[in-house]
Design an enzyme around this catalytic site. Sequence first.
Site, PDB file in Angstrom:
ATOM      1  N   ASN A   1       0.952  -1.054  -0.058  1.00  6.37           N
ATOM      2  CA  ASN A   1       0.077  -0.085   0.113  1.00  6.37           C
ATOM      3  C   ASN A   1       0.826   1.130  -0.067  1.00  6.37           C
ATOM      4  O   ASN A   1       1.466   1.469   1.035  1.00  6.37           O
ATOM      5  CB  ASN A   1      -0.896  -0.091   1.242  1.00  6.37           C
ATOM      6  CG  ASN A   1      -1.620   1.344   1.396  1.00  6.37           C
ATOM      7  OD1 ASN A   1      -1.802   2.109   0.582  1.00  6.37           O
ATOM      8  ND2 ASN A   1      -2.276   1.371   2.464  1.00  6.37           N
TER       9      ASN A   1
ATOM     10  N   LYS B   1       0.210   4.065  -0.364  1.00 10.21           N
ATOM     11  CA  LYS B   1      -0.377   5.430   0.391  1.00 10.21           C
ATOM     12  C   LYS B   1      -0.147   6.593  -0.742  1.00 10.21           C
ATOM     13  O   LYS B   1      -0.304   6.559  -1.755  1.00 10.21           O
ATOM     14  CB  LYS B   1      -0.048   5.669   1.920  1.00 10.21           C
ATOM     15  CG  LYS B   1      -0.063   4.456   2.291  1.00 10.21           C
ATOM     16  CD  LYS B   1       0.183   4.560   4.063  1.00 10.21           C
ATOM     17  CE  LYS B   1       0.021   3.401   4.598  1.00 10.21           C
ATOM     18  NZ  LYS B   1       0.386   3.312   6.095  1.00 10.21           N
TER      19      LYS B   1
ATOM     20  N   HIS C   1      -9.298   1.150   5.162  1.00 12.41           N
ATOM     21  CA  HIS C   1      -7.939   1.498   5.810  1.00 12.41           C
ATOM     22  C   HIS C   1      -8.177   2.367   7.130  1.00 12.41           C
ATOM     23  O   HIS C   1      -8.914   3.461   6.984  1.00 12.41           O
ATOM     24  CB  HIS C   1      -7.067   1.886   4.785  1.00 12.41           C
ATOM     25  CG  HIS C   1      -5.684   1.871   5.399  1.00 12.41           C
ATOM     26  ND1 HIS C   1      -4.998   2.948   6.166  1.00 12.41           N
ATOM     27  CD2 HIS C   1      -4.735   0.926   5.161  1.00 12.41           C
ATOM     28  CE1 HIS C   1      -4.050   2.525   6.557  1.00 12.41           C
ATOM     29  NE2 HIS C   1      -3.586   1.570   5.904  1.00 12.41           N
TER      30      HIS C   1
ATOM     31  N   GLU D   1      -6.289   4.838   8.084  1.00 11.86           N
ATOM     32  CA  GLU D   1      -6.104   6.020   7.778  1.00 11.86           C
ATOM     33  C   GLU D   1      -7.441   6.841   7.194  1.00 11.86           C
ATOM     34  O   GLU D   1      -7.724   7.983   7.479  1.00 11.86           O
ATOM     35  CB  GLU D   1      -4.995   6.592   6.932  1.00 11.86           C
ATOM     36  CG  GLU D   1      -3.677   6.222   7.678  1.00 11.86           C
ATOM     37  CD  GLU D   1      -2.445   5.476   6.872  1.00 11.86           C
ATOM     38  OE1 GLU D   1      -2.492   5.640   5.490  1.00 11.86           O
ATOM     39  OE2 GLU D   1      -1.553   4.964   7.435  1.00 11.86           O
TER      40      GLU D   1
ATOM     41  N   GLU E   1      -5.081  -4.773  11.095  1.00  5.12           N
ATOM     42  CA  GLU E   1      -3.799  -3.796  11.196  1.00  5.12           C
ATOM     43  C   GLU E   1      -4.124  -2.898  12.558  1.00  5.12           C
ATOM     44  O   GLU E   1      -4.991  -1.801  12.524  1.00  5.12           O
ATOM     45  CB  GLU E   1      -4.123  -2.651   9.956  1.00  5.12           C
ATOM     46  CG  GLU E   1      -3.804  -3.580   8.488  1.00  5.12           C
ATOM     47  CD  GLU E   1      -3.209  -2.436   7.512  1.00  5.12           C
ATOM     48  OE1 GLU E   1      -2.273  -2.662   7.003  1.00  5.12           O
ATOM     49  OE2 GLU E   1      -3.971  -1.463   7.231  1.00  5.12           O
TER      50      GLU E   1
ATOM     51  N   GLY F   1       2.765   2.431  10.574  1.00  2.00           N
ATOM     52  CA  GLY F   1       3.677   3.519  10.460  1.00  2.00           C
ATOM     53  C   GLY F   1       4.491   4.011  11.675  1.00  2.00           C
ATOM     54  O   GLY F   1       5.152   4.968  11.710  1.00  2.00           O
TER      55      GLY F   1
ATOM     56  N   SER G   1       3.672  -1.941  10.231  1.00  2.70           N
ATOM     57  CA  SER G   1       5.001  -2.145  10.417  1.00  2.70           C
ATOM     58  C   SER G   1       5.789  -3.526  10.384  1.00  2.70           C
ATOM     59  O   SER G   1       6.814  -3.912  10.822  1.00  2.70           O
ATOM     60  CB  SER G   1       5.540  -1.592  11.863  1.00  2.70           C
ATOM     61  OG  SER G   1       5.264  -0.157  12.096  1.00  2.70           O
TER      62      SER G   1
HETATM   63  P1  PGA Z   1       2.844   0.201   7.554  1.00  2.00           P
HETATM   64  O1  PGA Z   1       1.535   0.517   7.161  1.00  2.00           O
HETATM   65  O2  PGA Z   1       3.626  -1.059   7.075  1.00  2.00           O
HETATM   66  O3  PGA Z   1       3.654   1.498   7.239  1.00  2.00           O
HETATM   67  O4  PGA Z   1       2.750   0.279   9.208  1.00  2.00           O
HETATM   68  C1  PGA Z   1       0.908  -0.652   6.990  1.00  2.00           C
HETATM   69  C2  PGA Z   1      -0.667  -0.044   6.564  1.00  2.00           C
HETATM   70  O5  PGA Z   1      -1.076   1.097   6.671  1.00  2.00           O
HETATM   71  O6  PGA Z   1      -1.163  -0.825   5.488  1.00  2.00           O
END
Ligand code: PGA
Length: 250
Positions: A9, A11, A96, A98, A166, A172, A212
Amino acid sequence: MRKKIVVGNWKMNKAVAEAGELASAILGQLGHGFVDCEVGIAPAFPSLTEVGKVIEGSDIRLVAQNCHYEDDGAYTGEVSVRMLESLGCTYIIAGHSERRQYFGETNRTVNLKVRKALAEGMQVIMCIGETLEERESGITANIVTTQVREGLESVSDLGGVVIAYEPVWAIGTGKTATPEQAEEVHASIRETVRSMYGEAVAEELRIQYGGSVKPSNAAELFAMPNIDGGLIGGASLKADDFVAIVRAAG
Ligand code: PGA
Protein backbone atom coordinates in the site's frame (compact mmCIF):
# COMPACT_ATOMS: atom_id res chain seq x y z
CA MET A 1 -4.30 -24.56 2.17
CA ARG A 2 -4.77 -20.80 1.91
CA LYS A 3 -2.52 -19.01 -0.56
CA LYS A 4 -0.81 -16.11 1.17
CA ILE A 5 -1.36 -12.60 -0.13
CA VAL A 6 1.06 -9.69 0.21
CA VAL A 7 0.00 -6.24 -0.94
CA GLY A 8 2.05 -3.04 -0.96
CA ASN A 9 0.00 0.00 0.00
CA TRP A 10 1.93 2.98 -1.30
CA LYS A 11 -0.49 5.46 0.29
CA MET A 12 0.03 9.09 -0.86
CA ASN A 13 3.58 8.50 -2.09
CA LYS A 14 5.29 8.51 -5.50
CA ALA A 15 4.37 10.68 -8.46
CA VAL A 16 3.59 8.87 -11.70
CA ALA A 17 7.10 8.37 -13.08
CA GLU A 18 8.48 7.29 -9.69
CA ALA A 19 5.61 4.86 -9.25
CA GLY A 20 6.36 3.32 -12.63
CA GLU A 21 10.03 2.94 -11.66
CA LEU A 22 9.18 1.30 -8.35
CA ALA A 23 6.75 -1.11 -10.01
CA SER A 24 9.40 -1.96 -12.58
CA ALA A 25 12.00 -2.61 -9.89
CA ILE A 26 9.61 -4.88 -7.99
CA LEU A 27 8.66 -6.78 -11.11
CA GLY A 28 12.30 -7.06 -12.14
CA GLN A 29 13.23 -8.66 -8.82
CA LEU A 30 10.19 -10.88 -8.48
CA GLY A 31 10.15 -12.07 -12.06
CA HIS A 32 7.06 -13.37 -13.75
CA GLY A 33 6.89 -16.86 -12.36
CA PHE A 34 6.16 -16.62 -8.63
CA VAL A 35 3.32 -18.90 -7.67
CA ASP A 36 3.32 -19.49 -3.93
CA CYS A 37 2.01 -16.11 -2.93
CA GLU A 38 -0.46 -13.67 -4.43
CA VAL A 39 1.12 -10.22 -4.78
CA GLY A 40 -0.49 -6.84 -5.29
CA ILE A 41 0.52 -3.21 -5.37
CA ALA A 42 -1.69 -0.27 -4.54
CA PRO A 43 -0.33 3.01 -5.94
CA ALA A 44 -2.17 6.30 -5.57
CA PHE A 45 -4.97 6.80 -8.14
CA PRO A 46 -3.00 8.99 -10.59
CA SER A 47 -0.37 6.24 -10.97
CA LEU A 48 -2.73 3.32 -11.57
CA THR A 49 -2.48 3.55 -15.35
CA GLU A 50 1.31 3.75 -15.40
CA VAL A 51 1.78 0.95 -12.87
CA GLY A 52 -0.86 -1.11 -14.70
CA LYS A 53 1.19 -0.81 -17.88
CA VAL A 54 4.38 -1.88 -16.13
CA ILE A 55 2.87 -4.99 -14.54
CA GLU A 56 0.67 -5.97 -17.47
CA GLY A 57 1.05 -9.64 -18.30
CA SER A 58 2.62 -10.41 -14.90
CA ASP A 59 0.96 -12.05 -11.90
CA ILE A 60 1.09 -8.85 -9.85
CA ARG A 61 -2.38 -7.51 -9.08
CA LEU A 62 -3.27 -3.86 -9.44
CA VAL A 63 -4.98 -2.71 -6.25
CA ALA A 64 -6.90 0.51 -5.51
CA GLN A 65 -6.51 2.17 -2.12
CA ASN A 66 -10.14 3.26 -1.90
CA CYS A 67 -13.36 3.64 -3.88
CA HIS A 68 -16.76 5.26 -3.64
CA TYR A 69 -19.86 3.15 -3.15
CA GLU A 70 -22.09 4.89 -5.69
CA ASP A 71 -21.94 4.11 -9.41
CA ASP A 72 -21.50 7.73 -10.50
CA GLY A 73 -22.83 11.21 -9.82
CA ALA A 74 -22.02 14.45 -8.06
CA TYR A 75 -19.26 13.27 -5.69
CA THR A 76 -16.39 15.62 -6.41
CA GLY A 77 -12.99 14.06 -5.92
CA GLU A 78 -14.31 10.52 -5.65
CA VAL A 79 -13.65 7.48 -7.83
CA SER A 80 -16.11 4.69 -8.60
CA VAL A 81 -15.49 0.97 -8.66
CA ARG A 82 -16.17 0.82 -12.39
CA MET A 83 -13.57 3.49 -13.09
CA LEU A 84 -11.03 1.48 -11.14
CA GLU A 85 -11.99 -1.66 -12.94
CA SER A 86 -11.49 0.09 -16.27
CA LEU A 87 -7.90 0.83 -15.20
CA GLY A 88 -7.24 -2.83 -14.55
CA CYS A 89 -7.69 -3.00 -10.78
CA THR A 90 -8.84 -6.34 -9.45
CA TYR A 91 -8.73 -5.53 -5.72
CA ILE A 92 -9.92 -2.58 -3.67
CA ILE A 93 -8.80 -1.73 -0.15
CA ALA A 94 -11.79 -0.68 1.96
CA GLY A 95 -11.73 0.94 5.37
CA HIS A 96 -8.02 1.47 5.88
CA SER A 97 -7.55 2.98 9.35
CA GLU A 98 -6.25 6.22 7.81
CA ARG A 99 -9.52 6.49 5.89
CA ARG A 100 -11.44 5.87 9.10
CA GLN A 101 -9.30 8.27 11.14
CA TYR A 102 -8.88 11.20 8.73
CA PHE A 103 -11.80 10.89 6.30
CA GLY A 104 -14.66 9.85 8.54
CA GLU A 105 -15.18 6.32 7.27
CA THR A 106 -17.30 4.14 9.49
CA ASN A 107 -18.23 0.47 9.54
CA ARG A 108 -21.36 1.52 7.65
CA THR A 109 -19.55 3.23 4.76
CA VAL A 110 -16.95 0.46 4.68
CA ASN A 111 -19.80 -2.03 4.34
CA LEU A 112 -21.27 -0.05 1.42
CA LYS A 113 -17.88 -0.07 -0.32
CA VAL A 114 -17.36 -3.78 0.27
CA ARG A 115 -20.79 -4.55 -1.15
CA LYS A 116 -20.36 -2.29 -4.17
CA ALA A 117 -16.93 -3.69 -4.99
CA LEU A 118 -18.15 -7.28 -4.75
CA ALA A 119 -21.26 -6.50 -6.79
CA GLU A 120 -18.97 -5.21 -9.55
CA GLY A 121 -16.90 -8.40 -9.47
CA MET A 122 -13.93 -6.88 -7.65
CA GLN A 123 -12.13 -8.43 -4.72
CA VAL A 124 -11.88 -6.49 -1.50
CA ILE A 125 -9.34 -6.13 1.27
CA MET A 126 -11.38 -4.98 4.25
CA CYS A 127 -9.20 -3.38 6.93
CA ILE A 128 -9.98 -3.56 10.62
CA GLY A 129 -8.04 -2.96 13.82
CA GLU A 130 -8.09 -1.35 17.24
CA THR A 131 -6.46 1.85 18.46
CA LEU A 132 -3.92 1.92 21.28
CA GLU A 133 -6.55 3.27 23.66
CA GLU A 134 -8.92 0.44 22.77
CA ARG A 135 -6.18 -2.16 23.25
CA GLU A 136 -5.22 -0.71 26.60
CA SER A 137 -8.86 -0.74 27.71
CA GLY A 138 -9.02 -4.44 26.91
CA ILE A 139 -11.71 -4.11 24.23
CA THR A 140 -9.72 -5.23 21.18
CA ALA A 141 -11.84 -8.34 20.63
CA ASN A 142 -15.12 -6.38 20.83
CA ILE A 143 -13.90 -3.69 18.43
CA VAL A 144 -12.60 -6.13 15.87
CA THR A 145 -15.69 -8.37 16.08
CA THR A 146 -17.97 -5.38 15.53
CA GLN A 147 -15.87 -4.21 12.57
CA VAL A 148 -16.14 -7.66 11.00
CA ARG A 149 -19.87 -8.03 11.64
CA GLU A 150 -20.84 -4.53 10.50
CA GLY A 151 -18.36 -4.43 7.64
CA LEU A 152 -19.71 -7.67 6.22
CA GLU A 153 -23.38 -7.02 6.88
CA SER A 154 -25.54 -8.37 4.02
CA VAL A 155 -22.50 -9.89 2.33
CA SER A 156 -23.55 -13.43 1.55
CA ASP A 157 -20.49 -14.68 -0.31
CA LEU A 158 -17.02 -14.17 1.17
CA GLY A 159 -15.27 -15.57 -1.91
CA GLY A 160 -13.90 -12.18 -2.97
CA VAL A 161 -13.00 -10.92 0.50
CA VAL A 162 -9.68 -10.69 2.30
CA ILE A 163 -9.55 -9.20 5.80
CA ALA A 164 -6.54 -7.14 6.85
CA TYR A 165 -5.99 -6.90 10.58
CA GLU A 166 -4.03 -3.72 11.19
CA PRO A 167 -3.71 -2.57 14.78
CA VAL A 168 -3.76 1.22 14.44
CA TRP A 169 -0.96 1.59 17.01
CA ALA A 170 1.35 -0.46 14.80
CA ILE A 171 0.80 1.39 11.51
CA GLY A 172 3.73 3.52 10.47
CA THR A 173 4.98 3.62 14.07
CA GLY A 174 7.70 0.99 13.84
CA LYS A 175 5.84 -0.93 16.57
CA THR A 176 4.78 -4.32 15.30
CA ALA A 177 2.37 -6.58 17.08
CA THR A 178 4.28 -9.65 18.22
CA PRO A 179 3.43 -12.73 16.18
CA GLU A 180 1.57 -14.05 19.24
CA GLN A 181 -0.43 -10.83 19.71
CA ALA A 182 -1.38 -10.78 16.04
CA GLU A 183 -2.18 -14.49 15.96
CA GLU A 184 -4.54 -14.14 18.91
CA VAL A 185 -6.59 -11.49 17.10
CA HIS A 186 -6.43 -13.33 13.75
CA ALA A 187 -7.77 -16.47 15.42
CA SER A 188 -10.61 -14.47 16.96
CA ILE A 189 -11.46 -12.92 13.59
CA ARG A 190 -11.63 -16.37 12.03
CA GLU A 191 -13.85 -17.48 14.90
CA THR A 192 -16.23 -14.57 14.25
CA VAL A 193 -16.32 -15.45 10.55
CA ARG A 194 -16.93 -19.11 11.45
CA SER A 195 -19.94 -18.11 13.56
CA MET A 196 -21.31 -16.04 10.65
CA TYR A 197 -20.50 -18.20 7.61
CA GLY A 198 -19.56 -21.65 8.88
CA GLU A 199 -16.41 -23.71 9.07
CA ALA A 200 -15.55 -24.10 5.38
CA VAL A 201 -15.77 -20.38 4.58
CA ALA A 202 -13.81 -19.44 7.71
CA GLU A 203 -11.04 -21.87 6.79
CA GLU A 204 -10.74 -20.39 3.30
CA LEU A 205 -10.76 -16.73 4.33
CA ARG A 206 -7.39 -15.05 4.11
CA ILE A 207 -6.50 -12.69 6.95
CA GLN A 208 -3.52 -10.42 6.34
CA TYR A 209 -1.55 -8.67 9.04
CA GLY A 210 -0.53 -5.04 8.60
CA GLY A 211 1.45 -2.67 10.79
CA SER A 212 5.21 -2.11 10.46
CA VAL A 213 5.89 -5.38 8.63
CA LYS A 214 9.53 -5.42 7.51
CA PRO A 215 11.92 -7.98 6.04
CA SER A 216 13.20 -8.67 9.58
CA ASN A 217 9.84 -9.61 11.10
CA ALA A 218 7.80 -10.85 8.13
CA ALA A 219 8.77 -14.54 8.29
CA GLU A 220 7.84 -14.98 11.94
CA LEU A 221 4.51 -13.21 11.46
CA PHE A 222 3.67 -15.21 8.32
CA ALA A 223 4.56 -18.46 10.10
CA MET A 224 1.57 -18.11 12.44
CA PRO A 225 -1.29 -20.43 11.55
CA ASN A 226 -3.91 -17.71 11.06
CA ILE A 227 -1.75 -15.07 9.37
CA ASP A 228 -2.13 -15.34 5.62
CA GLY A 229 0.17 -12.61 4.38
CA GLY A 230 0.53 -8.88 4.88
CA LEU A 231 -0.59 -5.42 3.91
CA ILE A 232 2.64 -3.48 3.75
CA GLY A 233 2.96 0.31 3.98
CA GLY A 234 6.37 1.91 4.50
CA ALA A 235 8.42 -1.13 3.56
CA SER A 236 6.57 -1.48 0.24
CA LEU A 237 8.16 1.77 -0.98
CA LYS A 238 11.52 0.04 -1.32
CA ALA A 239 11.65 -2.70 -3.93
CA ASP A 240 14.27 -4.74 -2.03
CA ASP A 241 12.28 -4.71 1.19
CA PHE A 242 8.96 -5.46 -0.45
CA VAL A 243 10.38 -8.34 -2.44
CA ALA A 244 12.07 -9.74 0.69
CA ILE A 245 8.68 -9.64 2.44
CA VAL A 246 7.01 -11.42 -0.50
CA ARG A 247 9.71 -14.08 -0.35
CA ALA A 248 9.10 -14.52 3.37
CA ALA A 249 5.48 -15.35 2.53
CA GLY A 250 6.22 -17.65 -0.36
P1 PGA B 1 3.05 0.34 7.67
O1 PGA B 1 1.56 0.54 7.10
O2 PGA B 1 3.57 -0.95 7.10
O3 PGA B 1 3.81 1.56 7.20
O4 PGA B 1 2.93 0.28 9.16
C1 PGA B 1 0.70 -0.56 6.98
C2 PGA B 1 -0.61 -0.09 6.39
O5 PGA B 1 -1.07 0.99 6.73
O6 PGA B 1 -1.21 -0.81 5.56
